[in-house]
Design an enzyme around this catalytic site. Structure first.
Site, short mmCIF file in Angstrom:
data_model
loop_
_atom_site.label_atom_id
_atom_site.label_comp_id
_atom_site.label_asym_id
_atom_site.label_seq_id
_atom_site.Cartn_x
_atom_site.Cartn_y
_atom_site.Cartn_z
N HIS A 225 17.30 46.57 60.22
CA HIS A 225 16.77 47.47 61.25
C HIS A 225 16.50 46.75 62.58
O HIS A 225 16.21 47.39 63.57
CB HIS A 225 15.47 48.13 60.77
CG HIS A 225 14.29 47.20 60.75
ND1 HIS A 225 14.13 46.23 59.80
CD2 HIS A 225 13.23 47.10 61.59
CE1 HIS A 225 13.01 45.56 60.04
NE2 HIS A 225 12.45 46.06 61.12
C1 UD1 Z 1 9.04 48.92 64.40
C2 UD1 Z 1 8.40 47.56 64.69
C3 UD1 Z 1 9.02 46.50 63.81
C4 UD1 Z 1 8.99 46.90 62.34
C5 UD1 Z 1 9.64 48.27 62.19
C6 UD1 Z 1 9.63 48.77 60.78
C7 UD1 Z 1 7.67 47.16 67.01
C8 UD1 Z 1 7.95 46.37 68.22
N1 UD1 Z 1 8.63 47.14 66.06
O1 UD1 Z 1 10.41 48.84 64.73
O2 UD1 Z 1 8.31 45.29 63.96
O3 UD1 Z 1 9.69 45.94 61.58
O4 UD1 Z 1 8.91 49.20 63.02
O5 UD1 Z 1 10.27 50.00 60.73
O6 UD1 Z 1 6.63 47.77 66.94
N2 UD1 Z 1 12.42 56.54 64.47
C9 UD1 Z 1 12.53 57.72 63.76
N3 UD1 Z 1 11.45 58.13 63.04
C10 UD1 Z 1 10.29 57.44 62.99
C11 UD1 Z 1 10.19 56.26 63.73
C12 UD1 Z 1 11.28 55.81 64.45
O7 UD1 Z 1 13.56 58.36 63.78
O8 UD1 Z 1 9.33 57.87 62.30
C13 UD1 Z 1 13.61 56.06 65.24
C14 UD1 Z 1 13.56 56.47 66.70
O9 UD1 Z 1 14.86 56.70 67.10
C15 UD1 Z 1 13.05 55.22 67.38
C16 UD1 Z 1 13.65 54.14 66.51
O10 UD1 Z 1 13.63 54.64 65.19
O11 UD1 Z 1 13.44 55.14 68.71
C17 UD1 Z 1 12.90 52.83 66.56
O12 UD1 Z 1 11.52 53.05 66.25
P1 UD1 Z 1 10.39 52.07 66.83
O13 UD1 Z 1 9.08 52.46 66.34
O14 UD1 Z 1 10.56 51.96 68.32
O15 UD1 Z 1 10.80 50.66 66.28
P2 UD1 Z 1 11.29 50.15 64.85
O16 UD1 Z 1 12.70 49.70 65.00
O17 UD1 Z 1 10.99 51.12 63.76
#
Ligand code: UD1
Length: 386
Positions: A225
């Site tokens: 991820h």
């Molecule tokens: C975040 C954490 C990372 C952790 C990871 C676990 C930071 C900087 N990063 O990264 O350290 O390892 O979580 O998952 O805080 N999205 C969904 N549904 C959700 C959440 C996210 O669809 O419930 C999608 C969205 O498109 C979003 C993308 O995932 O833009 C990334 O989500 P985000 O919370 O920005 O970062 P993670 O990659 O999940």
């Protein structure tokens, strides 16, 4: 005493569950009402899908958050700014003695900054981890949070040394062990009752046929991820092609797909390649126990997750870490663990896979990864001057 804990994203939930349970236990055993801890749980809303958030609250018996800031997705600046703006009035209204933050996500650093500006004491659970890679957003979060925290609750001795090298006051460094392992110990028996094949069947994302059986030792488990892997077409394409052409011929590959990874795999047109291969089983994100069950039975893990490295170490799962570095060196082979770093060079990944694929399971528990960390965290906070 009033403690406000903050969670935001999936890897926070398995760390806060035992902490809340330990507060409950503390309150049941106090000698006088003055020692009672009032606890308020804030969810920033960074993760919001059921499979990334609610599932964990239910499974791990985490009480519903008292406040959800509803921050959602966005760029790092957006997420952090929105979290700070939404957290500030909540903090002022509730006026806790302590703000407790966990891990290294955006919620962790955003809320510790807000708290510190109001001179509210901050305790950081999972303090001291360093990858020494400033390209990792989490590394920035770790450094900010540790610099601001009054009590540094550290999972291992290598991380204590990191904090000492940075000049942290010795009395603020509390070696308490790894709180995630409290959750692992509490959930392990329930996870063992699950059937790996039933989990995969239920969570399959596409209309793929499922094998007759998913025997122990006949499948590999894979998760990616991190932006450094999945936002980079060259890296993810090579990885996907190797999984498709080689790994899947050797072992069935079970791949729970993070929502962000799915988006990028579709964007780079790699999704169709994966689903056409009947030996690559793509699932939605798994629940905690489901992952624990598969992790306990897989032949080999391929991952860029930090938390999984720690769980693999305790479960003894041979693990190829799809990263150039790790903030969790205690889990590495050279330090007695079960993980090897493979970086992003596909030739090195192939070599490390060949090595780990035949490695026997070898469970390893670093010092204080004993299921009693949450109690030590509560004790350290109660003993700290707020
Ligand atoms: C975040 C954490 C990372 C952790 C990871 C676990 C930071 C900087 N990063 O990264 O350290 O390892 O979580 O998952 O805080 N999205 C969904 N549904 C959700 C959440 C996210 O669809 O419930 C999608 C969205 O498109 C979003 C993308 O995932 O833009 C990334 O989500 P985000 O919370 O920005 O970062 P993670 O990659 O999940």
């Amino acid at each position: 005493m009033k403690i406000m804990s903050v969670v935001g994203a999936r890897p926070n939930f398995m760390k806060i569950a035992p902490f809340i349970a330990a507060i409950r236990e503390h309150n049941e055993n106090i000698a006088s009402p003055d020692e009672e801890i009032e606890h308020i749980l804030v969810h920033t809303g960074q993760h919001y899908d059921d499979s990334m958030s609610n599932t964990f609250f239910e499974e791990l018996n985490i009480p519903q958050a008292d406040i959800n800031l509803g921050v959602g997705s966005g760029t790092h600046a957006e997420q952090i700014a929105k979290t700070m703006l939404a957290f500030e009035p909540v903090l002022l209204e509730k006026n806790p003695d302590w703000v407790v933050v966990v891990g290294d996500v955006n919620a962790t650093s955003a809320c510790s900054q807000v708290a510190k500006k109001y001179d509210i004491a901050v305790a950081h659970i999972e303090s001291g981890l360093r990858s020494y890679d400033m390209m990792m957003p989490e590394e920035v979060n770790r450094i900010i949070t540790d610099r601001l925290s009054d009590v540094l609750l550290v999972p291992d001795r290598l991380s204590c040394d990191n904090l000492r090298r940075e000049g942290c006051a010795e009395e603020s460094i509390k070696f308490v062990g790894n709180i995630m392992i409290d959750t692992l110990d509490a959930q392990k028996a329930l996870a063992q009752d699950l059937d790996p094949l039933a989990i995969v069947r239920e969570k399959l994302l596409e209309d793929q046929s499922v094998p007759e059986s998913l025997d122990d030792d006949r499948f590999a488990l894979m998760t990616v991820h991190r932006p450094s892997n999945i936002d980079n077409k060259e890296i993810i394409e090579q990885l996907v092609k190797w999984i498709d052409s080689t790994v899947s011929n050797d072992l069935i590959v079970v791949w729970p797909v993070h929502p962000r990874a799915r988006k990028m795999l579709e964007h780079f047109r790699l999704w169709d390649l994966l689903i056409q291969n009947p030996r690559i089983l793509l699932t939605s994100p798994l629940g905690y126990r489901e992952m624990l069950c598969l992790n306990s039975t897989t032949r080999v893990m391929l991952t860029d997750s930090g938390g999984l490295q720690e769980e693999c170490c305790v479960l003894g799962t041979p693990t190829v870490v799809l990263r150039e570095n790790t903030e969790r060196p205690i889990t590495l082979h050279e330090n007695g663990g079960t993980c090897v770093l493979a970086g992003s060079d596909i030739e090195i990944i192939k070599a490390k896979y060949r090595l780990m694929r035949n490695m026997p399971r070898k469970p390893e528990r670093p010092e204080f990864w004993d299921g009693d960390t949450a109690r030590r965290c509560v004790e350290a906070i109660c003993g700290g001057a707020a």
